[in-house]
Motif scaffolding. Structure first.
Motif, PDB file in Angstrom:
ATOM      1  N   UNK A   1      56.272  49.250  29.631  1.00 51.53           N
ATOM      2  CA  UNK A   1      55.131  50.019  30.125  1.00 51.53           C
ATOM      3  C   UNK A   1      54.290  49.198  31.095  1.00 51.53           C
ATOM      4  N   UNK A   2      54.010  47.959  30.723  1.00 59.10           N
ATOM      5  CA  UNK A   2      53.161  47.106  31.553  1.00 59.10           C
ATOM      6  C   UNK A   2      53.826  46.775  32.880  1.00 59.10           C
ATOM      7  N   UNK A   3      55.107  46.446  32.847  1.00 61.64           N
ATOM      8  CA  UNK A   3      55.774  46.054  34.091  1.00 61.64           C
ATOM      9  C   UNK A   3      55.979  47.256  35.012  1.00 61.64           C
ATOM     10  N   UNK A   4      56.186  48.451  34.470  1.00 61.34           N
ATOM     11  CA  UNK A   4      56.336  49.612  35.349  1.00 61.34           C
ATOM     12  C   UNK A   4      55.029  49.897  36.083  1.00 61.34           C
ATOM     13  N   UNK A   5      53.924  49.682  35.404  1.00 61.57           N
ATOM     14  CA  UNK A   5      52.624  49.860  36.052  1.00 61.57           C
ATOM     15  C   UNK A   5      52.439  48.840  37.183  1.00 61.57           C
ATOM     16  N   UNK A   6      52.795  47.588  36.924  1.00 60.48           N
ATOM     17  CA  UNK A   6      52.686  46.538  37.937  1.00 60.48           C
ATOM     18  C   UNK A   6      53.585  46.838  39.137  1.00 60.48           C
ATOM     19  N   UNK A   7      54.809  47.314  38.855  1.00 58.80           N
ATOM     20  CA  UNK A   7      55.768  47.625  39.930  1.00 58.80           C
ATOM     21  C   UNK A   7      55.370  48.867  40.729  1.00 58.80           C
ATOM     22  N   UNK A   8      54.557  49.728  40.113  1.00 58.55           N
ATOM     23  CA  UNK A   8      54.223  51.001  40.748  1.00 58.55           C
ATOM     24  C   UNK A   8      55.332  52.021  40.600  1.00 58.55           C
ATOM     25  N   UNK A   9      56.103  51.922  39.519  1.00 53.18           N
ATOM     26  CA  UNK A   9      57.198  52.858  39.265  1.00 53.18           C
ATOM     27  C   UNK A   9      56.914  53.645  37.993  1.00 53.18           C
ATOM     28  N   UNK A  10      57.649  54.723  37.817  1.00 53.79           N
ATOM     29  CA  UNK A  10      57.559  55.511  36.588  1.00 53.79           C
ATOM     30  C   UNK A  10      58.277  54.760  35.469  1.00 53.79           C
ATOM     31  N   UNK A  11      57.822  54.956  34.238  1.00 52.58           N
ATOM     32  CA  UNK A  11      58.453  54.307  33.096  1.00 52.58           C
ATOM     33  C   UNK A  11      59.939  54.677  33.011  1.00 52.58           C
ATOM     34  N   UNK A  12      60.280  55.929  33.291  1.00 53.07           N
ATOM     35  CA  UNK A  12      61.666  56.394  33.216  1.00 53.07           C
ATOM     36  C   UNK A  12      62.595  55.794  34.257  1.00 53.07           C
ATOM     37  N   UNK A  13      62.039  55.137  35.279  1.00 53.51           N
ATOM     38  CA  UNK A  13      62.864  54.446  36.274  1.00 53.51           C
ATOM     39  C   UNK A  13      63.316  53.080  35.789  1.00 53.51           C
ATOM     40  N   UNK A  14      62.656  52.575  34.783  1.00 53.34           N
ATOM     41  CA  UNK A  14      62.982  51.249  34.272  1.00 53.34           C
ATOM     42  C   UNK A  14      64.325  51.242  33.578  1.00 53.34           C
ATOM     43  N   UNK A  15      65.163  50.283  33.914  1.00 50.91           N
ATOM     44  CA  UNK A  15      66.479  50.117  33.284  1.00 50.91           C
ATOM     45  C   UNK A  15      66.337  49.080  32.182  1.00 50.91           C
ATOM     46  N   UNK A  16      66.194  49.567  30.957  1.00 48.75           N
ATOM     47  CA  UNK A  16      66.051  48.699  29.789  1.00 48.75           C
ATOM     48  C   UNK A  16      67.447  48.213  29.396  1.00 48.75           C
ATOM     49  N   UNK A  17      67.600  46.898  29.250  1.00 46.97           N
ATOM     50  CA  UNK A  17      68.904  46.296  28.934  1.00 46.97           C
ATOM     51  C   UNK A  17      68.886  45.746  27.512  1.00 46.97           C
ATOM     52  N   UNK A  18      69.815  46.221  26.693  1.00 40.19           N
ATOM     53  CA  UNK A  18      69.934  45.781  25.309  1.00 40.19           C
ATOM     54  C   UNK A  18      71.289  45.123  25.107  1.00 40.19           C
ATOM     55  N   UNK A  19      71.285  43.883  24.653  1.00 40.50           N
ATOM     56  CA  UNK A  19      72.539  43.221  24.308  1.00 40.50           C
ATOM     57  C   UNK A  19      72.817  43.545  22.848  1.00 40.50           C
ATOM     58  N   UNK A  20      73.946  44.208  22.604  1.00 43.84           N
ATOM     59  CA  UNK A  20      74.280  44.698  21.268  1.00 43.84           C
ATOM     60  C   UNK A  20      75.615  44.142  20.801  1.00 43.84           C
ATOM     61  N   UNK A  21      75.762  44.126  19.471  1.00 41.05           N
ATOM     62  CA  UNK A  21      77.039  43.789  18.833  1.00 41.05           C
ATOM     63  C   UNK A  21      77.543  45.052  18.161  1.00 41.05           C
ATOM     64  N   UNK A  22      78.799  45.402  18.422  1.00 45.19           N
ATOM     65  CA  UNK A  22      79.434  46.534  17.754  1.00 45.19           C
ATOM     66  C   UNK A  22      80.481  45.955  16.825  1.00 45.19           C
ATOM     67  N   UNK A  23      80.460  46.407  15.541  1.00 43.77           N
ATOM     68  CA  UNK A  23      81.378  45.856  14.543  1.00 43.77           C
ATOM     69  C   UNK A  23      81.923  46.963  13.653  1.00 43.77           C
ATOM     70  N   UNK A  24      83.029  46.637  12.979  1.00 44.35           N
ATOM     71  CA  UNK A  24      83.619  47.532  11.995  1.00 44.35           C
ATOM     72  C   UNK A  24      84.879  48.196  12.508  1.00 44.35           C
ATOM     73  N   UNK A  25      85.758  48.602  11.582  1.00 42.10           N
ATOM     74  CA  UNK A  25      87.045  49.215  11.943  1.00 42.10           C
ATOM     75  C   UNK A  25      87.877  48.301  12.831  1.00 42.10           C
ATOM     76  N   UNK A  26      87.750  47.002  12.643  1.00 38.26           N
ATOM     77  CA  UNK A  26      88.508  46.061  13.464  1.00 38.26           C
ATOM     78  C   UNK A  26      87.903  45.806  14.835  1.00 38.26           C
ATOM     79  N   UNK A  27      86.742  46.397  15.101  1.00 39.17           N
ATOM     80  CA  UNK A  27      86.060  46.227  16.389  1.00 39.17           C
ATOM     81  C   UNK A  27      85.047  45.104  16.264  1.00 39.17           C
ATOM     82  N   UNK A  28      85.042  44.214  17.231  1.00 37.78           N
ATOM     83  CA  UNK A  28      84.012  43.175  17.335  1.00 37.78           C
ATOM     84  C   UNK A  28      83.773  42.990  18.822  1.00 37.78           C
TER      85      UNK A  28
END
Length: 168
Positions: free
Chosen positions: A37-64
């Motif tokens: 929210x804070x950085x979108x205001x500083x950039x002068x962009x809408x919150x929905x334009x922000x590309x939020x990046x999440x590093x995730x781990x997927x596990x189970x069923x032999x998947x890692x």
């Protein structure tokens, strides 16, 4: 190599890629802010334009698998949808050490590009449906990139996967 140098390298690698690929983009320098929210205001962009990046781990069923999951900053991730897309049982956020190893960035500064062979890039399509430009921190908390949405899709080539809350 110092931590600051590694993070600056990620920023430089990103800018070099965008320049080489002739993307329409601009860099915005600002106070180091990690909250969407804070950085979108500083950039002068809408919150929905922000590309939020999440590093995730997927596990189970032999998947890692490690996944860099990108979604609009005004949305929340449904990690169970992400897990099921990859055939896993559960998905969780990666640890700070894993984030550093896979992105060379701190939380809040991760750009929506994967520069690591073990980090699969996916993006929720809503991010690209509402605005002509997306915005994101560019490897450093004090630098953002605002770029053309079509250029992002052309260069990053994320797999498009709906994984936001409220979507099935």
């Amino acid at each position: 190599m110092s931590e600051d140098t590694k993070k600056a390298d990620t920023h430089q690698q990103l800018i070099a890629l965008l320049t080489e690929q002739r993307a329409q983009f601009r860099v915005v320098e600002h106070e180091p802010v990690g909250k969407c929210e804070a950085v979108s205001e500083i950039r002068g962009t809408e919150l929905g334009q922000g590309a939020k990046a999440l590093v995730c781990k997927v596990k189970g069923n032999g998947v890692k698998k490690h996944v860099l999951a990108i979604l609009a900053a005004d949305q929340q991730a449904d990690l169970s949808q992400l897990a099921s897309h990859f055939g896993g049982i559960k998905a969780s956020l990666a640890s700070p050490a894993e984030v550093d190893e896979l992105t060379a960035c701190v939380f809040g500064a991760i750009p929506p590009f994967s520069f690591h062979d073990s980090l699969t890039l996916v993006a929720d399509p809503l991010l690209f449906e509402r605005f002509d430009e997306i915005a994101f921190n560019a490897g450093l908390l004090e630098k953002s990139v605002i770029m053309n949405t079509d250029d992002y899709l052309r260069i990053a080539q994320p797999e498009l996967v709906s994984f936001r809350r409220g979507e099935t």
